[in-house]
Design an enzyme around this catalytic site. Structure first.
Site, PDB file in Angstrom:
ATOM      1  CD  GLU B  59       6.107   4.945 -12.715  1.00 30.43           C
ATOM      2  OE1 GLU B  59       7.080   5.055 -13.424  1.00 30.43           O
ATOM      3  OE2 GLU B  59       5.396   4.068 -12.643  1.00 30.43           O
ATOM      4  CG  HIS B 128       4.892  -3.745  -3.542  1.00 33.64           C
ATOM      5  ND1 HIS B 128       6.022  -4.370  -3.802  1.00 33.64           N
ATOM      6  CD2 HIS B 128       4.149  -3.638  -4.505  1.00 33.64           C
ATOM      7  CE1 HIS B 128       5.938  -4.708  -5.254  1.00 33.64           C
ATOM      8  NE2 HIS B 128       4.516  -4.370  -5.602  1.00 33.64           N
TER       9      HIS B 128
END
Ligand SMILES: Cc1ncc(C[n+]2csc(CCOP(=O)(O)OP(=O)(O)O)c2C)c(N)n1
Ligand SMILES: [Mg+2]
Lengths: 373, 330
Positions: B59, B128
């Site tokens: 990322e 999540h």
């Protein structure tokens, strides 16, 4: 050990077993087997590099003096690393991009950036004193290794646009331990981006020695795992640096994929002027490296080869003094602090909240200025 | 035709890519798969692997690479797969994305969008469901945008891609499958304009993203008590539409901020402070908030206890110093 083979280079991805070296410590030409298959660069180019290194050395000394005068907030010296920084820039064309770190102010000056603008960050005038677009030089990067993926993205973008552009990204030995170094190498290889990564391994990251950064045979070896051709070179040998880096830039430019070059050098000064260097290294170690001074080595070689006259040396000294004379009075002027400037470029247009804060700060400053009068 | 928020985002990307060749989309699994939520579905087909492509799984690298591309004339729209998996990119976001324009006095701008699916309510397992908007809103130089409706998902994403500043575009996962019959494209005012999602005169609810439907449901439920509650959907946290909030609270005199991010040091705290400061003389009750608990986001079987609920909101409404509720006699 079987070398990873690759049609892109004679050794596959592997760097030379020992750093490529053209000059002995005394400035004599080494045997061919130390040249790693590279060509001796043309003498005129080396003479120019010498000239730029002399200017760089004087600039660096002046910058160190300026910290003592309180004109710079801090200065990480390039002393001893001039060959790396000058060669790293000398091999670039005007269209190429340079991605420097805080250490690389001599590289900025070599790139032709006004020395006062080059010192903007360290002077505390602004975070970046020069125009990165006009100079094709990214702002000096302090968060270690974080500029490397930018170099990759920019180089890839340029290639996509059909531009002939190479990115040269500098990083320190300590910086090679950061995640972004690895992510950048990986992205560069996967996207086949025209980037040369130049590691200036000056053996220290502030106080931490190289042995604590890496157990790899060399920092250059780190490229192999990513599929990047890698090389190592004596970073105090300007001839070897010019040979290796110009070949690297040429090959990267031709579309043969990114390269990693490790230059073995040494930080002659403390990390910055504010660093108590005696706590972690011996003066005797520094003395050994004084013997390998890149400037003296190149001068000896060029003189012996008949490529450098007294007049040339004097001309270089003269140019260096001119540069210092040009920058000194300007560095002695207090930069103008414009309170409103802090708010101008946070966004393309300031938000309502920023306008409120700006007005408050400007009003405070006006009030103070009124009291001063 | 019915459109989901995912489809609206996909259409926004498609329209932006058609309108401007420099728009590129990349990230993890955004190519042939179309993203784990299918927001980038079939973009690689239509625009080719040069315009929509997968990257290595890193990322920080994705974000740094996007910075470099934006420095050389592209408008990257990058996808972080989930809120919690954007954290590796945080250094790039904080030290570079947010600062490059300022550092270079405007010489380098970063017209890039970082899309982040965020928030809970989908029964996601650990890592999540984070509401990470406060982290980004705290960084000057970034814009932080979050839609609550299908229409806004389209128009705000288009505006974010067009914007000259970097935008962190936070997509409420819980609302990904919400639906609308409005035909796209629709364009709302640009970034920084809040929306009155429900007009009312007794209380102002300030909400954004996933909390807007909760606010609307609570406002609806409160009509049973005779309360007429206004709901403001912020749409963008940065820039913040102070003026819209101020105008509403000055009319209603009461304000509750609703946000599912952790309460402590969160966006809701900032909003409460601002309302208190700007609307003090109109206020008839303390400004209160209903926010997420100050615990790590809980496992799926517990998340109903964590998230602001209609009941929790109504309980807070009861605390708004009512002498007697207006229009009690319904
Ligand atoms: C991400 C990050 N961590 C820590 C620092 C603080 N720091 C500044 S310079 C430095 C040492 C870097 O060493 P190296 O990469 O070898 O470069 P050199 O200073 O030797 O040129 C450290 C730790 C930083 N700038 N960035
Ligand atoms: Mg070092």
């Amino acid at each position: 050990m079987v070398a990873p083979t690759d049609e892109r280079g004679p050794r596959g991805l592997l760097p030379s077993v020992s750093p490529v070296r053209f000059l002995t410590v005394d400035g004599e030409l080494t045997e061919l087997d130390e040249h790693g298959g590279y060509q001796l660069p043309p003498a005129e180019r080396l003479a120019t590099v010498y000239h730029q290194m002399v200017v760089g050395r004087h600039f660096d000394t002046e910058a160190t003096n300026l910290t003592k005068l309180g004109r710079l907030a801090v200065y990480p010296s390039s002393r001893g690393q001039e060959a790396c920084q000058v060669a790293g820039v000398a091999v670039l064309g005007a269209q190429d991009w340079l991605f420097p770190t805080y250490r690389d102010t001599v590289a900025l000056v070599t790139r032709g950036i006004d020395p006062v603008e080059a010192l903007g960050l360290l002077r505390g005038d602004w975070h970046c004193g020069y125009d990165p677009v006009a100079t094709r030089t990214a702002p000096q990067c302090t968060p270690l290794g974080t500029h490397l993926p930018h170099a990759v993205g920019l180089a890839y973008a340029a290639r996509r646009r059909g531009e002939d552009l190479v990115a040269m990204a500098f990083v320190g030995d300590g910086g090679t331990s950061e995640g972004d170094f690895h992510e950048a190498l990986n992205f560069a290889a996967v996207f086949d981006a025209p980037v040369v990564f130049l590691v200036q391994n000056n053996r220290y990251a502030i106080s931490v020695p190289l042995s604590r950064q890496s157990a790899a045979p060399s920092l250059a070896h780190k490229g192999i795992g990513y599929g990047i051709r890698s090389e190592q070179v004596d970073g105090n040998d300007a001839v070897a640096l010019m040979a290796v880096l110009s070949a690297a830039v040429e090959s990267v430019r031709s579309g043969a994929g990114p390269m990693l070059v490790e230059a073995h050098t040494y930080r002659m000064e403390a990390h910055t002027n504010a660093d108590p260097v005696d706590r972690y290294r011996d003066a005797s170690e520094v003395a050994e490296w004084v013997e390998r001074d890149p400037l003296r080595r190149l001068e000896r070689y060029l003189r012996a080869a008949g490529e450098l006259s007294d007049a040339d040396v004097q001309a270089a000294e003269h140019a260096a003094e001119e540069l210092v004379t040009w920058m000194r009075p300007r560095m002695n002027v207090d930069p103008v602090v414009d309170p409103a400037a802090m708010f101008e470029h946070v966004y393309a247009e300031p938000t309502a909240q920023l306008i409120d804060q700006r007005d408050m700060v400007v009003a405070e400053a006006d009030l103070l200025a009124g009291e001063d009068r | 035709m019915t459109t989901t928020m995912v489809q609206a985002l996909n259409t926004a990307l498609r329209d932006a890519m058609r309108a401007d060749e420099s728009v590129v989309v990349f990230g993890e699994d955004v190519g042939v798969l179309g993203g784990v939520f299918r927001v980038t579905d079939s973009l690689a087909d239509e625009f080719g692997a040069d315009r929509c492509f997968d990257t290595p799984l890193a990322e920080s690298g994705i974000t740094g690479f996007a910075i470099g591309m934006a420095m050389r004339g592209f408008r990257p729209v990058i996808e972080m797969q989930f809120d919690s998996f954007a954290y590796p990119a945080f250094e790039q976001v904080a030290s570079h994305v947010a600062k490059l324009r300022n550092r270079t006095r405007g010489a380098l701008e970063l017209p890039m969008v970082i899309r982040i699916p965020y928030g809970g309510g989908i029964g996601g397992v650990e890592h999540h469901s984070d509401s990470s908007e406060s982290h980004y809103a705290h960084l000057p130089g970034l814009k932080v945008v979050t839609p609550a409706t299908v229409e806004d998902a389209y128009s705000l994403l288009r505006s974010s891609i067009d914007d000259p500043d970097p935008v962190v575009f936070m997509e409420p996962k819980k609302l990904y499958w919400s639906k609308s019959d409005t035909a796209l494209p629709v364009r709302a005012p640009g970034l920084g304009a809040a929306r009155i999602a429900r007009p009312g005169g007794d209380v102002t609810f300030v909400a954004y993203g996933p909390s807007v439907p909760v606010a609307l449901d609570a406002a609806e439920a409160a009509t049973e008590q005779g309360l007429d509650i206004e709901v403001i959907d912020l749409r963008s946290l940065v820039p913040l539409d102070d003026a819209a909030i101020e105008a509403s609270v000055n009319r209603t005199g009461r304000c509750v901020v609703i946000s599912e991010a952790h309460s402590f040091a969160g966006i809701a705290a900032e909003l409460v402070a601002r309302v208190q400061q700007r609307c003090f003389y109109s206020l008839q009750a303390p400004v209160l908030r209903v926010a997420g608990l100050d615990i790590p986001y809980p496992p799926p079987l517990y998340e109903h206890l964590y998230l602001p609920s209609v009941d929790r909101v109504l309980d807070v409404v009861d605390q708004l110093e009512w002498d007697e509720l207006p229009n009690r006699a319904v």
